[in-house]
Design a protein around this motif. Structure first.
Motif, PDB file in Angstrom:
ATOM      1  N   ALA A 179      24.121  38.821 -42.651  1.00 42.97           N
ATOM      2  CA  ALA A 179      25.114  37.388 -42.008  1.00 42.97           C
ATOM      3  C   ALA A 179      24.618  36.882 -40.739  1.00 42.97           C
ATOM      4  O   ALA A 179      24.774  35.305 -40.691  1.00 42.97           O
ATOM      5  CB  ALA A 179      26.561  38.232 -41.933  1.00 42.97           C
TER       6      ALA A 179
ATOM      7  N   ASP B 141      31.327  38.746 -45.497  1.00 41.36           N
ATOM      8  CA  ASP B 141      31.180  39.825 -45.173  1.00 41.36           C
ATOM      9  C   ASP B 141      31.522  40.894 -45.779  1.00 41.36           C
ATOM     10  O   ASP B 141      32.318  41.573 -44.868  1.00 41.36           O
ATOM     11  CB  ASP B 141      30.687  39.973 -42.822  1.00 41.36           C
ATOM     12  CG  ASP B 141      29.339  41.168 -43.217  1.00 41.36           C
ATOM     13  OD1 ASP B 141      28.927  41.860 -44.247  1.00 41.36           O
ATOM     14  OD2 ASP B 141      28.966  41.028 -41.882  1.00 41.36           O
TER      15      ASP B 141
ATOM     16  N   VAL C 177      30.325  33.099 -39.456  1.00 43.14           N
ATOM     17  CA  VAL C 177      30.660  34.323 -40.612  1.00 43.14           C
ATOM     18  C   VAL C 177      31.931  34.827 -40.152  1.00 43.14           C
ATOM     19  O   VAL C 177      32.694  35.096 -39.684  1.00 43.14           O
ATOM     20  CB  VAL C 177      29.539  35.360 -39.691  1.00 43.14           C
ATOM     21  CG1 VAL C 177      29.585  36.544 -39.555  1.00 43.14           C
ATOM     22  CG2 VAL C 177      28.108  34.393 -39.230  1.00 43.14           C
TER      23      VAL C 177
END
Length: 247
Positions: free
Chosen positions: A45, A156, A76
């Protein structure tokens, strides 16, 4: 817009954090990437968003390299201990901080208006850790794309919060349909539950000049509850159905 990672590898002080991984995602596509918790999800990520330089390999945005451009383009979302909000703070504090970081008005009135606009005003004083997974993911995605210039989102490990994978999959799918390039890093059991074909950490994933492979895993998005009996395929954004590969 197209993001291509070619053989990106990350090494930490105690050994490899991310084995060489290659993948491709473009605007309007949702790409699932899977691997074990210790296989480098967060490292990937950070590499895809220009926040970490790979030891080897490259990340190209529309054919060019440059971490500054990636940072300005790729957000992210909810990376553990990096971009995830403090669990104990109320939602209105999370929103205020994110609006401020994005360069928007972040006073009480601005926060109330933002929460009302996104139908989240009923959660204003709730502790962040108590949000249902679907609401948490949707809130953080909306805050991320509120930043100027964001065209890609990397979620994530949203499945670490438990619950039904659809709770975070459907908001991600909606963003792809809005035209964002969306990457979801998740556990193998999640892609199994959703019946989607993922890219895999530590693999080349057959990237080429114009495609990952002939089955285009970046188009695999659930369009119905995968628990529904008889569901055997996925559909692309155009609505055409195809049968999942036997794995």
């Amino acid at each position: 817009m197209e993001i291509v990672a070619d053989g990106v590898e990350v090494t930490g002080p105690h050994g490899p954090l991310l084995e060489p991984t290659s993948l491709r995602v473009e605007s309007g596509r949702l790409l699932f990437v899977t691997g074990r918790a210790e296989s480098g999800r967060t490292a990937l990520a950070l590499v895809l968003s220009g926040r970490m330089r790979p030891r080897r390999g490259t990340v190209r945005l529309d054919g060019t390299t440059g971490t500054a451009t990636l940072r300005d383009t790729v957000a992210v979302v909810d990376a553990p201990q990096i971009t995830e909000p403090e669990p104990s703070v109320p939602i209105h504090h999370v929103v205020a901080e994110e609006l401020s970081l994005a360069g928007h008005r972040s006073g009480r009135r601005a926060v109330r208006e933002w929460l009302s606009e996104h139908r989240l005003d009923g959660h204003a004083t709730q502790r962040f850790e108590n949000l249902p997974t679907a609401t948490r993911t949707s809130l953080l995605i909306k805050l991320a794309r509120h930043r100027s210039g964001i065209r890609a989102l990397v979620l994530d490990s949203p499945d670490r919060h438990g619950g039904d994978p659809l709770d975070w999959c459907l908001p991600a799918q909606q963003e792809a349909r809005r035209g964002y390039a969306v990457v979801v890093l998740c556990a193998p059991h999640s892609v199994g539950t959703l019946s989607v074909t993922p890219a895999r950490l530590g693999r080349k994933n057959h990237i080429g000049e114009h495609h990952i492979d002939e089955h285009r895993p970046d188009t695999a998005m659930p369009t119905a509850d995968p628990r529904t009996p008889g569901r055997t395929g996925t559909t692309s954004p155009s609505g055409r159905q195809r049968t999942e590969d036997a794995r």
